[in-house]
Design an enzyme around this catalytic site. Structure first.
Site, PDB file in Angstrom:
ATOM      1  N   LYS A  22       3.496 -14.203  -5.011  1.00 22.54           N
ATOM      2  CA  LYS A  22       4.722 -14.036  -4.211  1.00 22.54           C
ATOM      3  C   LYS A  22       4.511 -14.583  -2.803  1.00 22.54           C
ATOM      4  O   LYS A  22       5.332 -15.355  -2.291  1.00 22.54           O
ATOM      5  CB  LYS A  22       5.086 -12.558  -4.119  1.00 22.54           C
ATOM      6  CG  LYS A  22       6.137 -12.226  -3.082  1.00 22.54           C
ATOM      7  CD  LYS A  22       6.508 -10.762  -3.044  1.00 22.54           C
ATOM      8  CE  LYS A  22       5.584  -9.940  -2.218  1.00 22.54           C
ATOM      9  NZ  LYS A  22       5.877  -9.918  -0.765  1.00 22.54           N
ATOM     10  N   ASN A  23       3.400 -14.234  -2.172  1.00 23.24           N
ATOM     11  CA  ASN A  23       3.216 -14.562  -0.756  1.00 23.24           C
ATOM     12  C   ASN A  23       2.767 -15.990  -0.508  1.00 23.24           C
ATOM     13  O   ASN A  23       2.645 -16.408   0.640  1.00 23.24           O
ATOM     14  CB  ASN A  23       2.265 -13.558  -0.095  1.00 23.24           C
ATOM     15  CG  ASN A  23       2.923 -12.190   0.038  1.00 23.24           C
ATOM     16  OD1 ASN A  23       4.125 -12.057  -0.175  1.00 23.24           O
ATOM     17  ND2 ASN A  23       2.129 -11.185   0.332  1.00 23.24           N
ATOM     18  N   CYS A 115      10.430  -2.347   9.250  1.00 23.25           N
ATOM     19  CA  CYS A 115      10.468  -1.998   7.827  1.00 23.25           C
ATOM     20  C   CYS A 115       9.643  -0.731   7.664  1.00 23.25           C
ATOM     21  O   CYS A 115       9.071  -0.217   8.618  1.00 23.25           O
ATOM     22  CB  CYS A 115       9.966  -3.153   6.979  1.00 23.25           C
ATOM     23  SG  CYS A 115       8.198  -3.231   6.838  1.00 23.25           S
ATOM     24  N   ARG A 120       6.604  -4.577  12.892  1.00 21.33           N
ATOM     25  CA  ARG A 120       6.413  -5.961  12.416  1.00 21.33           C
ATOM     26  C   ARG A 120       7.222  -6.968  13.245  1.00 21.33           C
ATOM     27  O   ARG A 120       8.105  -7.646  12.757  1.00 21.33           O
ATOM     28  CB  ARG A 120       6.768  -6.051  10.926  1.00 21.33           C
ATOM     29  CG  ARG A 120       5.885  -5.144  10.090  1.00 21.33           C
ATOM     30  CD  ARG A 120       6.182  -5.248   8.624  1.00 21.33           C
ATOM     31  NE  ARG A 120       5.693  -6.515   8.075  1.00 21.33           N
ATOM     32  CZ  ARG A 120       5.879  -6.860   6.793  1.00 21.33           C
ATOM     33  NH1 ARG A 120       6.544  -6.063   5.985  1.00 21.33           N
ATOM     34  NH2 ARG A 120       5.422  -8.015   6.342  1.00 21.33           N
ATOM     35  N   ASP A 303      -2.644  -4.934   1.623  1.00 20.95           N
ATOM     36  CA  ASP A 303      -1.726  -4.827   0.475  1.00 20.95           C
ATOM     37  C   ASP A 303      -2.365  -4.131  -0.710  1.00 20.95           C
ATOM     38  O   ASP A 303      -1.700  -3.932  -1.727  1.00 20.95           O
ATOM     39  CB  ASP A 303      -1.239  -6.220   0.048  1.00 20.95           C
ATOM     40  CG  ASP A 303      -0.329  -6.820   1.102  1.00 20.95           C
ATOM     41  OD1 ASP A 303      -0.020  -8.017   1.001  1.00 20.95           O
ATOM     42  OD2 ASP A 303       0.057  -6.091   2.028  1.00 20.95           O
ATOM     43  N   ARG A 395      10.160  -6.249  -6.257  1.00 22.29           N
ATOM     44  CA  ARG A 395      10.017  -7.311  -5.242  1.00 22.29           C
ATOM     45  C   ARG A 395       8.739  -8.101  -5.455  1.00 22.29           C
ATOM     46  O   ARG A 395       8.669  -9.278  -5.121  1.00 22.29           O
ATOM     47  CB  ARG A 395       9.976  -6.698  -3.833  1.00 22.29           C
ATOM     48  CG  ARG A 395      11.213  -5.944  -3.453  1.00 22.29           C
ATOM     49  CD  ARG A 395      11.199  -5.562  -2.006  1.00 22.29           C
ATOM     50  NE  ARG A 395      11.074  -6.758  -1.168  1.00 22.29           N
ATOM     51  CZ  ARG A 395      11.255  -6.732   0.138  1.00 22.29           C
ATOM     52  NH1 ARG A 395      11.521  -5.599   0.759  1.00 22.29           N
ATOM     53  NH2 ARG A 395      11.153  -7.831   0.862  1.00 22.29           N
TER      54      ARG A 395
END
Ligand code: EPZ
Length: 416
Positions: A22-23, A115, A120, A303, A395
């Site tokens: 994803k990233n 968030c 952030r 993460d 997500r």
């Protein structure tokens, strides 16, 4: 909204396929804005954040031919604005700022709100762009960027920000002259973006090291790129094998990208057998306690903090887990406590006293990786765990209940 039901206590066995990262996909999708033509992208993960990014690109005027590869046409972009209603659902939308400024010398991107895991801010993105000659104004909740002339410069990042490094690298590839980014993020996703940009004709050195040098070029050609395997999904399934005392082989993956996590899981009693693109992970009979501090790559990834905490809730002794990146990334703790975990928080440190068992219970996901940790705890808990608000999970984890079912988990998705 969906929920996921898990009946715990079954060791995971078998093989699981790792999806594209994803990233890496998010900045690379943004990079299609850097030039017109037809871009070809392979191994994109089927995730909510990918769909959100495609919606944003569509809003800017891009069109798509679905398939493998995904073909993205970016000749007729007709907007330079990333609207609030899109950015508020995914802060990584700010990654269109660099490419839009590089190609069109202007952009209007909504400031991302905070968030669940922290404020952030994007101040380092903006001051870095100013160093390249971009005029930045903040008006009505939007970043308004104009760049009469984009010129290479030396940029020192106070913090090795991942998307900040990516935004600045994408702005620099079309700037006149040389840009040096110091204290750059070293994450593999930054390297995958640099590889993709180089394939488009960019001139980049040092990606993966703390100093990235970019020689601006006059124009680029469309990309043809395959997204790297997702290292956080990989590491999450390593923990799934450990917490259920299972035996799981996963791939394709890059073992070197999850080195820090594997070292910690070996300390916890797991064993790994590697090939160049797969890992066989075997859980130990006993889970030993470990101490972890999350750091920028190649340190232990933030993460993975929530996921290893779930496993340490079942360790023999006491673990100390320190969150070194974000200021509020313990939202999963109160939910893990509902499953019987014994966790005490002091500032950005969690003291986890391992227990012999966890009990299944209804819990609520609050952010992407917190929801992964609740799934992992549910796989090991006695009885049924019900995780609500799994849109957070969708997500970043492709078809997680399908992949876990194939490994023998008793798991299903239901309407809330
Ligand atoms: C990226 O977020 C990842 N997201 C995050 O993954 C990941 O947790 C994070 O890097 C850290 O590894 C994507 O790549 C899309 P940062 P990013 O800028 O770039 C502060 C997931 O679960 N900071 O490296 O937003 C910031 O507040 C997500 O997949 C500033 O102060 O993270 C944080 O404390 C969650 N000013 C620290 O730096 C800035 O201008 C690191 O943030 C930028 C960042």
């Amino acid at each position: 909204m969906d929920k996921i039901l898990i009946e715990g206590g079954r060791p995971l066995q078998g093989k699981v396929r790792i999806s594209g990262a994803k990233n890496a996909a998010l900045p690379i999708l943004a990079a299609t804005l850097l030039c017109g033509g037809v871009h070809r992208l392979r191994n994109l993960p089927r995730l909510r954040d990918i769909r959100t990014t495609k919606t944003l690109l569509y809003h800017l005027g891009a069109t798509f031919e679905e398939g493998e590869p995904l073909c993205i046409h970016t000749d007729d972009l007709d907007s330079f604005e990333a609207p609030y209603d899109l950015v508020k659902t995914m802060r990584a939308s700010v990654l269109v700022l660099g490419p839009l400024v590089a190609r069109f010398k202007e952009a209007r991107v909504s400031l991302p709100g905070g968030c669940a895991i922290g404020a952030r801010p994007i101040n380092l993105h903006l001051t870095g762009l100013e160093r390249l000659g971009v005029k930045i104004e903040l008006r009505h909740g939007y970043v308004e960027a104009t760049a009469p002339r984009l010129a290479g410069s030396r940029i020192h990042l106070d913090i090795p920000t991942v998307t900040g490094t990516e935004n600045l690298m994408m702005a620099a590839v079309l700037a006149e002259g040389r840009t040096v980014i110091e204290n750059a993020a070293r994450e593999p996703e930054v390297v995958d973006l640099a590889t993709c940009l180089t394939g488009m004709g960019a001139n980049i050195d040092g990606a993966g090291s703390p100093v990235i040098t970019v020689e601006g070029v006059r124009e680029l050609r469309p990309m043809d790129h395959t997204i790297m395997p997702d290292r956080i999904e990989t590491a999450t399934y390593l923990v799934a094998a450990g917490i259920t005392r299972g035996d799981v082989t996963l791939g394709p993956c890059s073992p070197e990208h999850v080195e820090a996590v594997m070292r910690k899981l070996e300390e916890a009693g797991m064993q790994f057998t590697l090939t160049d693109d797969s890992i066989r992970a075997v859980g130990g009979e006993v889970i030993h306690e470990v101490n972890v501090k999350t750091m920028p790559y190649p340190g232990f990834p933030t993460d993975m903090q929530a996921q290893i905490m779930a496993m340490m809730a079942l360790a023999e002794g006491q673990s100390i887990i320190t969150e070194g990146i974000f200021e509020n990334r313990f939202m999963h703790v109160s939910e893990l406590r509902r499953l019987g975990a014994d966790i005490h928080i002091e500032g950005n440190t969690a003291i986890v006293r391992g227990r012999p068992k966890l009990q299944g219970a209804p819990v609520m996901a609050t952010d992407l990786r917190a929801s992964a940790s609740l799934i992992l705890a549910g796989l090991a808990a006695d009885g049924v765990t019900e995780v609500s608000r799994v849109y957070h999970l969708d997500r970043g984890y492709e078809a997680i209940e399908t992949k876990l079912s194939a490994l023998g988990a008793k798991i299903e998705r239901a309407k809330e």
